[in-house]
Every structure is written in C-alpha cells, then in structure tokens.
Scaffold this active site. Sequence first.
Site, mmCIF file in Angstrom:
data_model
loop_
_atom_site.group_PDB
_atom_site.id
_atom_site.type_symbol
_atom_site.label_atom_id
_atom_site.label_comp_id
_atom_site.label_asym_id
_atom_site.label_seq_id
_atom_site.Cartn_x
_atom_site.Cartn_y
_atom_site.Cartn_z
ATOM 1 N N ARG A 106 0.879 -1.180 0.000
ATOM 2 C CA ARG A 106 0.000 0.000 0.000
ATOM 3 C C ARG A 106 0.906 1.216 0.000
ATOM 4 O O ARG A 106 1.683 1.435 0.941
ATOM 5 C CB ARG A 106 -0.914 -0.007 1.229
ATOM 6 C CG ARG A 106 -1.668 1.300 1.401
ATOM 7 C CD ARG A 106 -2.758 1.229 2.445
ATOM 8 N NE ARG A 106 -3.883 0.441 1.975
ATOM 9 C CZ ARG A 106 -5.103 0.483 2.515
ATOM 10 N NH1 ARG A 106 -5.353 1.282 3.537
ATOM 11 N NH2 ARG A 106 -6.080 -0.269 2.047
ATOM 12 N N HIS A 133 -7.491 0.576 -6.285
ATOM 13 C CA HIS A 133 -7.667 -0.299 -5.120
ATOM 14 C C HIS A 133 -8.294 -1.608 -5.625
ATOM 15 O O HIS A 133 -9.454 -1.933 -5.321
ATOM 16 C CB HIS A 133 -8.559 0.397 -4.086
ATOM 17 C CG HIS A 133 -8.472 -0.183 -2.705
ATOM 18 N ND1 HIS A 133 -7.681 -1.275 -2.383
ATOM 19 C CD2 HIS A 133 -9.107 0.175 -1.543
ATOM 20 C CE1 HIS A 133 -7.815 -1.553 -1.101
ATOM 21 N NE2 HIS A 133 -8.666 -0.699 -0.578
ATOM 22 N N GLN A 136 -9.983 -4.213 -3.247
ATOM 23 C CA GLN A 136 -11.297 -3.756 -2.808
ATOM 24 C C GLN A 136 -12.360 -4.103 -3.861
ATOM 25 O O GLN A 136 -13.432 -4.613 -3.546
ATOM 26 C CB GLN A 136 -11.255 -2.231 -2.579
ATOM 27 C CG GLN A 136 -12.564 -1.637 -2.139
ATOM 28 C CD GLN A 136 -12.976 -2.082 -0.747
ATOM 29 O OE1 GLN A 136 -12.218 -1.968 0.185
ATOM 30 N NE2 GLN A 136 -14.182 -2.604 -0.602
ATOM 31 N N ASP A 227 -17.452 6.371 -1.052
ATOM 32 C CA ASP A 227 -16.177 6.284 -0.331
ATOM 33 C C ASP A 227 -15.934 7.673 0.266
ATOM 34 O O ASP A 227 -16.627 8.644 -0.079
ATOM 35 C CB ASP A 227 -15.066 5.888 -1.339
ATOM 36 C CG ASP A 227 -13.687 5.777 -0.684
ATOM 37 O OD1 ASP A 227 -13.599 5.660 0.554
ATOM 38 O OD2 ASP A 227 -12.684 5.819 -1.436
ATOM 39 N N CYS A 267 -16.617 1.139 0.994
ATOM 40 C CA CYS A 267 -15.399 0.341 1.221
ATOM 41 C C CYS A 267 -14.888 0.461 2.652
ATOM 42 O O CYS A 267 -14.106 -0.374 3.093
ATOM 43 C CB CYS A 267 -14.322 0.752 0.231
ATOM 44 S SG CYS A 267 -13.865 2.488 0.373
ATOM 45 N N ARG A 295 -13.597 -9.033 1.688
ATOM 46 C CA ARG A 295 -12.183 -8.700 1.433
ATOM 47 C C ARG A 295 -11.304 -9.920 1.719
ATOM 48 O O ARG A 295 -10.394 -10.249 0.962
ATOM 49 C CB ARG A 295 -11.730 -7.525 2.338
ATOM 50 C CG ARG A 295 -12.413 -6.194 2.090
ATOM 51 C CD ARG A 295 -12.036 -5.609 0.738
ATOM 52 N NE ARG A 295 -10.606 -5.542 0.529
ATOM 53 C CZ ARG A 295 -9.794 -4.569 0.982
ATOM 54 N NH1 ARG A 295 -10.299 -3.558 1.649
ATOM 55 N NH2 ARG A 295 -8.494 -4.586 0.731
HETATM 56 N N1 CP Z 1 -11.290 -0.479 2.572
HETATM 57 C C1 CP Z 1 -10.008 -0.521 3.000
HETATM 58 O O1 CP Z 1 -9.066 -0.721 2.214
HETATM 59 O O2 CP Z 1 -9.874 -0.348 4.335
HETATM 60 P P1 CP Z 1 -8.503 -0.147 5.121
HETATM 61 O O3 CP Z 1 -7.958 1.184 4.721
HETATM 62 O O4 CP Z 1 -8.875 -0.252 6.554
HETATM 63 O O5 CP Z 1 -7.555 -1.249 4.692
HETATM 64 N N1 NVA Z 2 -10.111 6.358 -1.148
HETATM 65 C C1 NVA Z 2 -9.723 5.968 0.193
HETATM 66 C C2 NVA Z 2 -9.895 4.503 0.358
HETATM 67 C C3 NVA Z 2 -9.598 3.994 1.739
HETATM 68 C C4 NVA Z 2 -9.763 2.516 1.836
HETATM 69 C C5 NVA Z 2 -8.285 6.367 0.436
HETATM 70 O O1 NVA Z 2 -7.465 6.202 -0.486
HETATM 71 O O2 NVA Z 2 -7.962 6.857 1.510
#
Ligand code: CP
Ligand code: NVA
Length: 308
Positions: A106, A133, A136, A227, A267, A295
Amino acid sequence: MLNPIKLASKNFLSSLDTSCEEFHHILEIAKNFKNKDLNIKLKEKVLGLIFDKSSTRTRVSFQVAMSRLGGTTVDLNPTTSQIGRGEPIRDTARVLSRYCDVLAIRTFKQTDLEEYAKWSSKPVINALTDLEHPCQALADYMTIKEEFVDFKNTVLTFIGDGNNVANSIILCGALLGVEIRIACPKGYEPNSLVIKKALEIYKDSNLLKITNDPNTAVLGANVLYTDVWTSMGDENLKEDKDKNFDKFTIDNNLVSKANKDAIILHCLPAYRGKEITNEAFESEKSRIFQQAENRMHAQQALLACLLS
Ligand code: CP
Ligand code: NVA
C-alpha cells in the site's frame, strides 16, 4: 472440486491485470473459501505486507487470509523498516522477495508500486495506491454477485470522489460489462487514463457515464456505492472537498430514487454525515459489512491463484 488456476499476470497491480474469465474464477474460488468447500494449504508461504499508509481491513484480511492458507505474514511500515529512511525501492524489493513468496504493498504512487514489481522476483499485489484499489474491487463485485447472481443488467452508481476506489470500480465494471455511473462534483472526475482504458474495453456499449448530477445518476440503480471524500494523502484538500461535495451524500432522498431492491456499499472507513448518512449506512439495504468480510475471502482466493 474447483482448484485455483495460475493467473497469466505475475502481479496484481491493477484491476486490468486479470482477464474477465480470471476475475470470475477468483470470485468462484472466493465463494468456495467462504462456503468452506475448499481447503488449500500453501504451507510455509510468506506474504510480506508493506504499508506506507494506514489500514485496518486490508492489513488484517490479508493476515487472516494467509493464515487460513497455512502461511504467514510479515508486516512492514516506513517507521519499523529502512523504507522510511529512503532505502531505494529496487533494493528493498530485491531483498524482500528473497524472503517472501508474495508482497502486498500500500503506497502513494502507482509508479512506486510498479517499481517494486519490476525488481521483485515474486508476485506483487496492489493493496491500494492513489490510482487504484483492485483488492477492494474484487470484494465489491463478489458482494454484488452474491446479491444479484450475475452482473447482467446491473447498474452501479458511485457517488463521490473520482478516486482510487472509483477507478478500480470502473475498470472492473468494464471487464465484467456492468453499467457504471459516476456522480462527482466538477473537477473530481476519475482518472482520465482509466476512463480511456475502460471505454476501449466497453467499446460501443455506452455503459460508462460520468455526471455531476447525483439525482439522475441514481435513477433505477441496483448498487449505490460511496467512499470518503478525502483520501489518504489528500488531507490538505479536505476543507475544499467538504464544501464541494455538499450535494453528494448518500441519503434517503437518493436511495429512494434507486431501484427498490438496491443495495448500499461503502469500502470503509466511513464518515457518517459526510459521504453517507447514518440512516443509509445502517439501513437494511446496506451490505457494507458483508462487503468488508468479502475482502478476506477474495484476497484468500487471489493469493491462492497467484501462488498456485
Ligand atoms: N477499505 C479498505 O481498504 O480499508 P482499510 O484502509 O482499513 O484497509
Ligand atoms: N479512497 C480511500 C480509500 C480507503 C480505503 C483512500 O485512499 O484513503
């Protein structure tokens, strides 16, 4: 018994790293894991997790998925490793891929993720970047399939920021032939290259619509998805966004215009009163926690396919 088939792509950096058939296959394997119809052991396999941004779901669902497969994980972040001191990605990737069998990363830039993949001798998974993502999206479409059985004639309306989550929803929608409507304020549209790629896959089907009007975008929709307005890394834009997204809250008014059997997805994490009202979030239409559970099943299936 259905067995995981190795994916053509070594990595899962983007929703477009699977074909439509492979995507369906992952969802089928995920369903089997969820129903406990499949028991695959990848003994001694190690998943390396590198998280440059916070995470609850992605981190824990990967850890549990790997544990269910009989493997283990190591969890790294910039403060507990040399990554934060600026060790080059090409060195980190070459070292970690000698210890681990697969890496889930990430980070901010998609190009950094690609740099990891370039230097890693083992598969690399996108655990969220600013651009996409895709893990997701696997769980999202798994949840939609559980509800509507197939994707034919399904309309998914995403209301909010044209961000990483929206981008992956669009790309998978194009792969699967789902009608996608994105309703966002002017200037917050999804990535233009993502839209271009999606349109090439959709060909002449006219199934991708980007609009600034949430009220028309939700008409007859089967899935309402949102989101956060401010993604990780965009915190300095929060004040502007809170103003500009004022009309883009999933509330009872928008829900009432969707199909009567419509479901609501998010999400997570969610900010009640911003992108979604508490009422909509907690309503019987919400499949948000089923989506969060998925997930784990979807990522277990992805790992099984990448490591088989
Ligand atoms: N939806 C998601 O990716 O959640 P986190 O940021 O908690 O991993
Ligand atoms: N769009 C959000 C998703 C979090 C899971 C972010 O990138 O922070």
